[in-house]
Design a protein around this motif. Structure first.
Motif, mmCIF file in Angstrom:
data_model
loop_
_atom_site.group_PDB
_atom_site.id
_atom_site.type_symbol
_atom_site.label_atom_id
_atom_site.label_comp_id
_atom_site.label_asym_id
_atom_site.label_seq_id
_atom_site.Cartn_x
_atom_site.Cartn_y
_atom_site.Cartn_z
ATOM 1 N N PRO A 8 50.552 108.880 -46.101
ATOM 2 C CA PRO A 8 49.295 109.373 -45.765
ATOM 3 C C PRO A 8 48.984 109.090 -44.277
ATOM 4 C CG PRO A 8 48.946 108.456 -47.801
ATOM 5 C CD PRO A 8 50.035 108.019 -47.360
ATOM 6 N N GLN A 9 48.401 109.935 -43.686
ATOM 7 C CA GLN A 9 48.004 109.429 -42.204
ATOM 8 C C GLN A 9 47.042 108.313 -42.109
ATOM 9 O OE1 GLN A 9 49.260 111.266 -39.674
ATOM 10 N NE2 GLN A 9 47.813 110.049 -38.066
ATOM 11 N N ASP A 10 46.328 107.977 -42.971
ATOM 12 C CA ASP A 10 45.362 106.758 -42.858
ATOM 13 C C ASP A 10 46.168 105.407 -42.851
ATOM 14 O OD1 ASP A 10 45.683 107.598 -45.745
ATOM 15 O OD2 ASP A 10 43.967 106.307 -46.092
ATOM 16 N N VAL A 11 47.388 105.476 -43.864
ATOM 17 C CA VAL A 11 48.200 104.466 -43.957
ATOM 18 C C VAL A 11 48.941 104.058 -42.694
ATOM 19 C CG1 VAL A 11 50.105 103.227 -45.230
ATOM 20 C CG2 VAL A 11 48.228 104.785 -46.256
ATOM 21 N N LYS A 12 49.500 105.202 -42.172
ATOM 22 C CA LYS A 12 50.346 105.073 -40.988
ATOM 23 C C LYS A 12 49.365 104.574 -39.736
ATOM 24 C CE LYS A 12 51.863 109.511 -41.420
ATOM 25 N NZ LYS A 12 52.435 110.729 -41.328
ATOM 26 N N THR A 13 48.376 104.982 -39.625
ATOM 27 C CA THR A 13 47.447 104.495 -38.673
ATOM 28 C C THR A 13 47.200 102.867 -38.759
ATOM 29 O OG1 THR A 13 45.590 105.384 -39.564
ATOM 30 C CG2 THR A 13 46.671 106.807 -38.022
ATOM 31 N N LEU A 14 47.476 102.417 -39.739
ATOM 32 C CA LEU A 14 47.378 100.714 -39.745
ATOM 33 C C LEU A 14 48.043 100.193 -38.926
ATOM 34 C CD1 LEU A 14 46.779 100.499 -43.843
ATOM 35 C CD2 LEU A 14 45.154 100.367 -41.984
ATOM 36 N N ALA A 15 49.301 100.908 -38.485
ATOM 37 C CA ALA A 15 50.038 100.138 -37.468
ATOM 38 C C ALA A 15 50.077 100.931 -35.927
ATOM 39 C CB ALA A 15 51.523 100.280 -37.915
ATOM 40 N N PRO A 16 48.970 100.860 -35.491
ATOM 41 C CA PRO A 16 48.575 101.809 -34.193
ATOM 42 C C PRO A 16 49.404 101.516 -33.032
ATOM 43 C CG PRO A 16 46.793 100.458 -34.499
ATOM 44 C CD PRO A 16 47.591 100.145 -35.602
ATOM 45 N N HIS A 17 49.992 102.653 -32.433
ATOM 46 C CA HIS A 17 50.576 102.431 -30.946
ATOM 47 C C HIS A 17 49.361 102.019 -29.833
ATOM 48 C CE1 HIS A 17 52.139 103.199 -27.034
ATOM 49 N NE2 HIS A 17 53.245 103.459 -27.641
ATOM 50 N N HIS A 24 55.177 99.754 -25.993
ATOM 51 C CA HIS A 24 55.768 100.878 -26.639
ATOM 52 C C HIS A 24 56.210 100.382 -28.078
ATOM 53 C CE1 HIS A 24 55.924 103.562 -23.376
ATOM 54 N NE2 HIS A 24 56.502 102.715 -22.693
ATOM 55 N N ARG A 25 55.208 100.356 -28.969
ATOM 56 C CA ARG A 25 55.353 99.953 -30.298
ATOM 57 C C ARG A 25 54.180 100.432 -30.986
ATOM 58 N NH1 ARG A 25 59.205 98.154 -27.943
ATOM 59 N NH2 ARG A 25 59.869 96.150 -27.749
ATOM 60 N N GLY A 26 54.577 100.347 -32.487
ATOM 61 C CA GLY A 26 53.687 101.117 -33.550
ATOM 62 C C GLY A 26 53.736 102.614 -33.578
ATOM 63 N N TYR A 27 52.682 102.957 -34.417
ATOM 64 C CA TYR A 27 52.673 104.543 -34.690
ATOM 65 C C TYR A 27 51.951 105.338 -33.648
ATOM 66 C CZ TYR A 27 51.263 108.704 -37.119
ATOM 67 O OH TYR A 27 51.211 109.838 -37.658
ATOM 68 N N SER A 28 52.620 106.398 -33.342
ATOM 69 C CA SER A 28 51.959 107.625 -32.479
ATOM 70 C C SER A 28 51.665 108.794 -33.360
ATOM 71 C CB SER A 28 52.488 107.927 -31.229
ATOM 72 O OG SER A 28 52.354 106.842 -30.500
ATOM 73 N N GLY A 29 50.508 109.223 -33.576
ATOM 74 C CA GLY A 29 50.200 110.490 -34.475
ATOM 75 C C GLY A 29 50.434 111.768 -33.646
ATOM 76 N N LEU A 30 50.273 112.797 -34.409
ATOM 77 C CA LEU A 30 50.472 114.171 -33.836
ATOM 78 C C LEU A 30 49.370 114.464 -32.505
ATOM 79 C CD1 LEU A 30 50.604 116.205 -36.964
ATOM 80 C CD2 LEU A 30 52.511 115.731 -35.608
ATOM 81 N N GLY A 31 49.919 114.886 -31.558
ATOM 82 C CA GLY A 31 49.190 115.031 -30.420
ATOM 83 C C GLY A 31 48.571 113.754 -29.539
ATOM 84 N N GLN A 32 49.156 112.490 -29.756
ATOM 85 C CA GLN A 32 48.774 111.545 -29.060
ATOM 86 C C GLN A 32 49.750 111.401 -28.061
ATOM 87 O OE1 GLN A 32 48.807 108.671 -32.569
ATOM 88 N NE2 GLN A 32 46.882 107.994 -31.301
ATOM 89 N N GLU A 33 51.005 111.785 -27.662
ATOM 90 C CA GLU A 33 51.865 111.468 -26.726
ATOM 91 C C GLU A 33 51.865 112.848 -25.859
ATOM 92 O OE1 GLU A 33 55.390 109.659 -28.169
ATOM 93 O OE2 GLU A 33 54.573 108.121 -28.685
ATOM 94 N N LYS A 34 52.368 112.687 -24.673
ATOM 95 C CA LYS A 34 52.376 113.607 -23.710
ATOM 96 C C LYS A 34 53.645 113.172 -22.916
ATOM 97 C CE LYS A 34 47.521 114.045 -23.643
ATOM 98 N NZ LYS A 34 47.172 112.736 -24.518
ATOM 99 N N VAL A 35 54.706 114.207 -22.860
ATOM 100 C CA VAL A 35 55.870 113.834 -22.336
ATOM 101 C C VAL A 35 55.645 114.328 -20.823
ATOM 102 C CG1 VAL A 35 58.127 114.486 -22.353
ATOM 103 C CG2 VAL A 35 57.345 113.982 -24.253
ATOM 104 N N VAL A 54 53.525 117.853 -29.970
ATOM 105 C CA VAL A 54 53.091 117.810 -31.548
ATOM 106 C C VAL A 54 54.326 117.217 -32.326
ATOM 107 C CG1 VAL A 54 52.850 119.432 -33.393
ATOM 108 C CG2 VAL A 54 52.162 120.316 -31.032
ATOM 109 N N LYS A 55 54.224 116.000 -32.359
ATOM 110 C CA LYS A 55 55.246 115.057 -32.891
ATOM 111 C C LYS A 55 54.619 113.717 -33.276
ATOM 112 C CE LYS A 55 56.995 112.816 -29.036
ATOM 113 N NZ LYS A 55 56.990 111.286 -28.991
ATOM 114 N N GLU A 56 55.311 113.071 -34.185
ATOM 115 C CA GLU A 56 54.820 111.739 -34.519
ATOM 116 C C GLU A 56 55.850 110.850 -34.206
ATOM 117 O OE1 GLU A 56 53.119 111.219 -38.311
ATOM 118 O OE2 GLU A 56 54.575 112.530 -39.291
ATOM 119 N N SER A 57 55.540 109.555 -33.823
ATOM 120 C CA SER A 57 56.820 108.643 -33.795
ATOM 121 C C SER A 57 56.259 106.951 -34.326
ATOM 122 C CB SER A 57 57.191 108.641 -32.289
ATOM 123 O OG SER A 57 56.022 108.224 -31.480
ATOM 124 N N PHE A 58 57.099 106.458 -34.443
ATOM 125 C CA PHE A 58 56.933 104.680 -34.733
ATOM 126 C C PHE A 58 58.044 104.176 -34.009
ATOM 127 C CE2 PHE A 58 57.736 100.770 -36.690
ATOM 128 C CZ PHE A 58 56.434 100.357 -36.857
#
Length: 90
Positions: A8-17, A24-35, A54-58
């Motif tokens: 779930p999103q609320d769990v992934k965000t416990l390791a926030p970028h 460059h470490r941790g989780y980035s949710g949808l729409g947080q990054e801009k290439v 529109v991607k997520e990454s760890f």
């Protein structure tokens, strides 16, 4: 990674970028990054960054990197994930 991104999103965000682009470490949710890779004109970069990706990454890295320490979920949220990921850098 499949198990991580299925959380779930609320769990992934416990390791926030961290904010900004220097750590460059941790989780980035949808729409947080801009290439803006391989673009060097300031005006063009600004325009590209108006619409986020529109991607997520760890991201994790070498366990010995003191300048960019890894950011992990609590072990009980995804048991074994950290040990497995760190094994790539041993």
């Amino acid at each position: 990674s499949e198990r991580f991104f299925a959380l779930p999103q609320d769990v992934k965000t416990l390791a926030p970028h961290p904010p900004g682009g220097a750590h460059h470490r941790g989780y980035s949710g949808l729409g947080q990054e801009k290439v803006s890779q391989n673009v060097f004109d300031g005006a063009e970069i600004k325009k590209l960054r108006e619409v986020p990706d529109v991607k997520e990454s760890f991201e994790s890295g070498n366990v010995d990197d003191k300048t960019q320490p890894n950011i992990w979920l609590p072990e009980n949220k995804l048991p074994g994930f950290r040990d497995f990921a760190e094994s790539f850098f041993i």
